[in-house]
Write an enzyme that holds these catalytic residues in place. Structure first.
Site, PDB file in Angstrom:
ATOM      1  N   SER A 274     -11.016 -25.561 -21.241  1.00 31.30           N
ATOM      2  CA  SER A 274     -11.791 -24.357 -20.951  1.00 31.30           C
ATOM      3  C   SER A 274     -11.457 -23.861 -19.561  1.00 31.30           C
ATOM      4  CB  SER A 274     -13.291 -24.664 -21.028  1.00 31.30           C
ATOM      5  OG  SER A 274     -13.687 -25.492 -19.943  1.00 31.30           O
ATOM      6  N   ASP A 275     -11.682 -22.583 -19.319  1.00 29.19           N
ATOM      7  CA  ASP A 275     -11.751 -22.124 -17.944  1.00 29.19           C
ATOM      8  C   ASP A 275     -13.044 -22.694 -17.372  1.00 29.19           C
ATOM      9  OD1 ASP A 275     -11.280 -20.819 -15.540  1.00 29.19           O
ATOM     10  OD2 ASP A 275     -10.707 -18.929 -16.498  1.00 29.19           O
ATOM     11  N   TRP A 276     -13.197 -22.628 -16.070  1.00 26.10           N
ATOM     12  CA  TRP A 276     -14.307 -23.304 -15.414  1.00 26.10           C
ATOM     13  C   TRP A 276     -15.636 -22.679 -15.841  1.00 26.10           C
ATOM     14  CZ3 TRP A 276      -9.987 -25.253 -15.053  1.00 26.10           C
ATOM     15  CH2 TRP A 276      -9.668 -26.336 -14.242  1.00 26.10           C
TER      16      TRP A 276
END
Length: 840
Positions: A274-276
């Site tokens: 995932s992105d953050w």
């Protein structure tokens, strides 16, 4: 070659009908398991299987879950496996250098290296960046970028990627990945997919939902997915999800984009992160194809997690089958072994949260104060490469009255704050969150600290001293009295101006990530006009993140030359001086179109949405940048692929040879059943915190506390837990798609001759007309950089693949070659194509 207005209207109308508010993303389950079938993955897959087979449930969960924000030295850290001396993985920005450290290099941005059109420089830059990450102890470099592709020219992060053309971006991302991974670091291609603007890109306290990028299947395949297919074919180890929704399903839990497009159709064998804080669910995201969660906590500094203990519990109570957890772990470790991380024993030797030598091992908790930075110098000789790319990426847009190259002018005036140093230093603005001094990179997480920054004024002043030229400079864009004094009577006046953008968590001069307009910043347009009103030999240098409106500048007779220098990195001043003085002959070609008015592009950022969830309809389909300009019959200031040189070139002798690779065969058959590796202890007591364990506050652990939830609803999507053999899809079967897509159908060659008196590099470009009524007029398919001495000729050759001449068929869900006549064009830009021939 221009279309009629009737045909154009028909094309655009057909596309518009494809995207509407509330479009949905079809479910696709189960999540495909890695097979290690590709030759370049086989050895790594076997090693990963052996490693994962040794792991306990908690250790497998630790591989998949970040430890939380500031829970370790890197921007992202996974849990450790002390029993096997595995320190966890370090994931670190950025796509132009190692972020948040020192003694590293600041490379030119992606948009710059793309402007060289040089596969050698693409790969060399990737390898240099990879080696710097490696020597800092980084396992995964968070880059390169193919999302955003560049749908709207105002898009804040377009500069991190390469070009709004999918083929140029695909070649650039593939070569960059190979360079990074050859250095022994996992490349993480991002952001998958349709992350095309910063406004409303994610759900926040003020924005309940991220925007939904709504697009049709044909546009997805022929435009936005294309470069990610090249990334997968290049063997990329990791893919990062985007924050936004795609057809109203979040990127980190979109089973269609992750399970079907990425892991099944493109046969991706690495891991998806995932992105953050882009993860929104636990079990659902695991079923939808997510393999790793970053930063591990649900929200910034929250201390809770979607996975970690919750993933442990979901496996213990049977909600998530062992094969899905094992597949996550095997994918992560396959990427690790593929690039040889097991043979590279460089511990992480920096700390993202302080540049001081000593600091906290766990910064968020302010615990364990110790040495955290060893200040390892990883720059090597990369400054020479950075300078070379800076020069090779400078596009010469206009050159009249023999203005360039300069040859020991008697007097030089350099004007504009963009030519000068930031008086507080190049790193004084965190993540480059200001526009002070010369612009050499945009802002946001896609940045790196400068070891130094050579401003144009510094280099030009040194050149003038060497030439014994009189030199004057003014850094204040609004001090017109000083400007007038400096440029009056000067043999040449060089005006520098810029336009900046970046990631949406930062706002600069009212620009919330995305640009508010396509004009120059700091009064640049007025400054240029003022200087040109006084000095008849005004040269303009533009440091911009993308296109700006330059028609008035272009038409001004006293502006004798215009150069786009982009975001050239730490050697900015030296690079532009090399070009201005002819030490480097410009080879760069523009990787985007320069329109005369904002409306010319036909696409724009949506700054405010009338609905919630926000709906962003991609009604233009595949018609972005030059494809739109061509279809709408709009004359640009400068077309895609345009760039001048200090010499001239001619094109001749087009040759087309048809090859016979055989008919296209859709992939058939089934996978094996989902494998499991090792045995899982399903005793909940063994998953609890060990007696006397000291938990670091806010740190994310795999341990559970209390009883495991049971009796949960069993209404998970149909097929989500099915580990039986699954049918292969016709367009898939190999890395990047069906292997026959890459068969050579035609070999095209043409002769390019340097007809001038100066050695130079010409970028030969090949375009194809696919011929259909809903196809763009032409699409880029190939290019090469040819180094030619005066009078010398070279042969440009390109193998046209089946993919190059195919369209995506939404009915058969495969690539097909239409019956429409196809034509190949070769030349110097998208609107300068002197050679053409039919593909029979």
């Amino acid at each position: 070659m221009l279309w009629s207005s009737i045909a154009t209207f028909a094309v655009l109308t057909a596309i518009v009908k494809g995207q509407t508010d509330g479009d949905t993303s079809p479910p696709h389950y189960p999540s495909p398991w890695a097979r290690g079938n590709a030759v370049d993955w086989q050895d790594a897959y076997q090693k990963a299987k052996a490693f994962v087979s040794q792991l306990t449930l908690l250790e497998k969960v630790n591989l998949t879950t970040g430890v939380g924000w500031e829970g370790g030295p890197c921007v992202g850290n996974t849990g450790t496996i002390p029993r096997l001396n595995f320190p966890g993985l370090c994931l670190q920005d950025s796509p132009l250098g190692v972020r948040d450290t020192d003694l590293n290099s600041a490379f030119p941005a992606g948009v710059n290296v793309a402007s060289t059109w040089s596969t050698r420089l693409f790969k060399s830059r990737g390898n240099a960046m990879g080696s710097e990450h490696r020597d800092k102890g980084v396992d995964v470099q968070l880059g390169p970028v193919a999302g955003p592709l560049g749908r709207a020219p105002e898009g804040g992060r377009n500069w991190e990627g390469f070009s709004p053309d999918p083929v140029l971006t695909g070649v650039a991302i593939a070569q960059t990945i190979q360079g990074i991974q050859d250095a022994g670091v996992v490349a993480c291609a991002k952001h998958f997919i349709m992350n095309e603007q910063e406004h409303n890109r994610e759900s926040t306290a003020t924005d309940a939902f991220a925007y939904s990028s709504n697009l049709d299947d044909k546009t997805m395949h022929e435009l936005y997915l294309w470069p990610f297919a090249d990334a997968v074919r290049a063997g990329v180890g990791a893919i990062m999800c985007s924050y936004n929704q795609i057809n109203n399903s979040y990127g980190s839990q979109n089973s269609y984009t992750l399970n079907y497009l990425l892991k099944e159709e493109l046969d991706f064998q690495g891991f998806v992160t995932s992105d953050w804080w882009a993860q929104h669910t636990g079990v659902a995201s695991a079923f939808a194809g997510l393999d790793m969660t970053m930063a591990g906590d649900q929200n910034l500094d929250s201390g809770n997690t979607w996975w970690g203990s919750n993933l442990t519990a979901a496996v213990l109570n049977g909600t998530i089958p062992q094969w899905r957890l094992d597949d996550m772990a095997v994918r992560i470790m396959s990427a690790y072994y593929k690039v040889g991380r097991d043979t590279i024993n460089i511990p992480t030797n920096f700390n993202s949260w302080t540049l001081d030598t000593d600091g906290y091992r766990f910064p968020e908790a302010n615990e364990d104060y110790e040495q955290v930075n060893w200040h390892v110098n990883v720059q090597d000789d990369h400054a020479a490469l950075i300078r070379e790319i800076g020069g090779a990426s400078t596009v010469l847009l206009k050159n009249t009255k023999n203005a360039l190259p300069l040859n020991k002018p008697k007097s030089v005036a350099v004007i504009g704050y963009d030519a000068h140093d930031n008086p507080d230093g190049p790193n004084s603005c965190s993540d480059r969150n200001c526009d002070e001094g010369t612009l050499a990179m945009g802002w946001g997480s896609g940045t790196a600290n400068f070891p130094y920054l050579i401003a144009p004024n510094t280099a030009l002043k040194a050149q003038a001293a060497n030439d014994r030229s009189k030199y004057a400079n003014v850094s204040d864009n609004w001090d017109y009295a000083a400007v007038a004094k400096a440029v009056t009577g000067a043999e040449v006046a060089i005006v520098f101006a810029n336009a900046d953008s970046g990631e949406g968590y930062i706002t600069v001069d009212g620009n919330e990530g995305d640009r508010n307009n396509l004009t120059l910043w700091g009064g640049g347009d007025a400054l240029i006009a003022y200087v040109a009103s006084i000095n008849p030999n005004t040269i303009v240098v533009l440091h911009t993140v993308g296109p700006v409106i330059v028609e008035a500048i272009k038409q001004n007779p006293n502006v004798t030359a215009i150069l786009w220098a982009g975001l050239p990195g730490q050697e900015s001043g030296n690079a532009i001086t090399d070009v201005l003085y002819g030490k480097v002959n410009p080879q760069a070609k523009s990787v985007f179109t320069w329109g005369k008015a904002r409306e010319d592009w036909g696409t724009d950022v949506t700054y405010e949405f009338p609905s919630d969830p926000p709906q962003l309809n991609f009604v233009e389909g595949v018609f972005i940048d030059y494809r739109h300009f061509d279809a709408a019959g709009i004359e640009p200031s400068y077309e895609f692929g345009f760039g001048l040189s200090y010499t001239n070139y001619s094109y001749s002798n087009l040759q087309i040879a048809k090859q016979n690779p055989g008919p296209y065969q859709p992939t058939k058959g089934f996978t094996s059943a989902a494998p499991t590796f090792g045995k899982i202890d399903y005793n909940p007591a063994d998953a609890e915190f060990p007696p006397g364990f000291r938990a670091v506050p806010q740190y994310v652990y795999p341990y559970i506390s209390g009883p495991v939830p049971t009796g949960l609803p069993q209404d998970w999507p149909a097929g989500a837990t099915d580990g039986s053999p699954q049918p292969l899809v016709g367009a898939g079967g190999s890395s990047g798609g069906n292997r026959q897509l890459y068969d050579t159908m035609y070999t095209v060659s043409a002769t390019v001759t340097n007809t001038g008196s100066v050695k130079g590099t010409e970028i030969a470009q090949l375009y194809i007309s696919l011929g259909g009524p809903t196809d763009p007029k032409i699409v880029l398919r190939g290019f090469d950089d040819l180094i030619l001495d005066p009078g010398q000729s070279a042969v440009f050759t390109y193998d046209i693949t089946r993919r190059d001449i195919s369209n995506w068929d939404t009915v058969s869900q495969n690539w097909v070659i239409s019956s429409y006549p196809k034509t190949v064009y070769v030349g110097a830009s998208s609107r300068n194509l002197p050679l053409s021939g039919a593909l029979t």
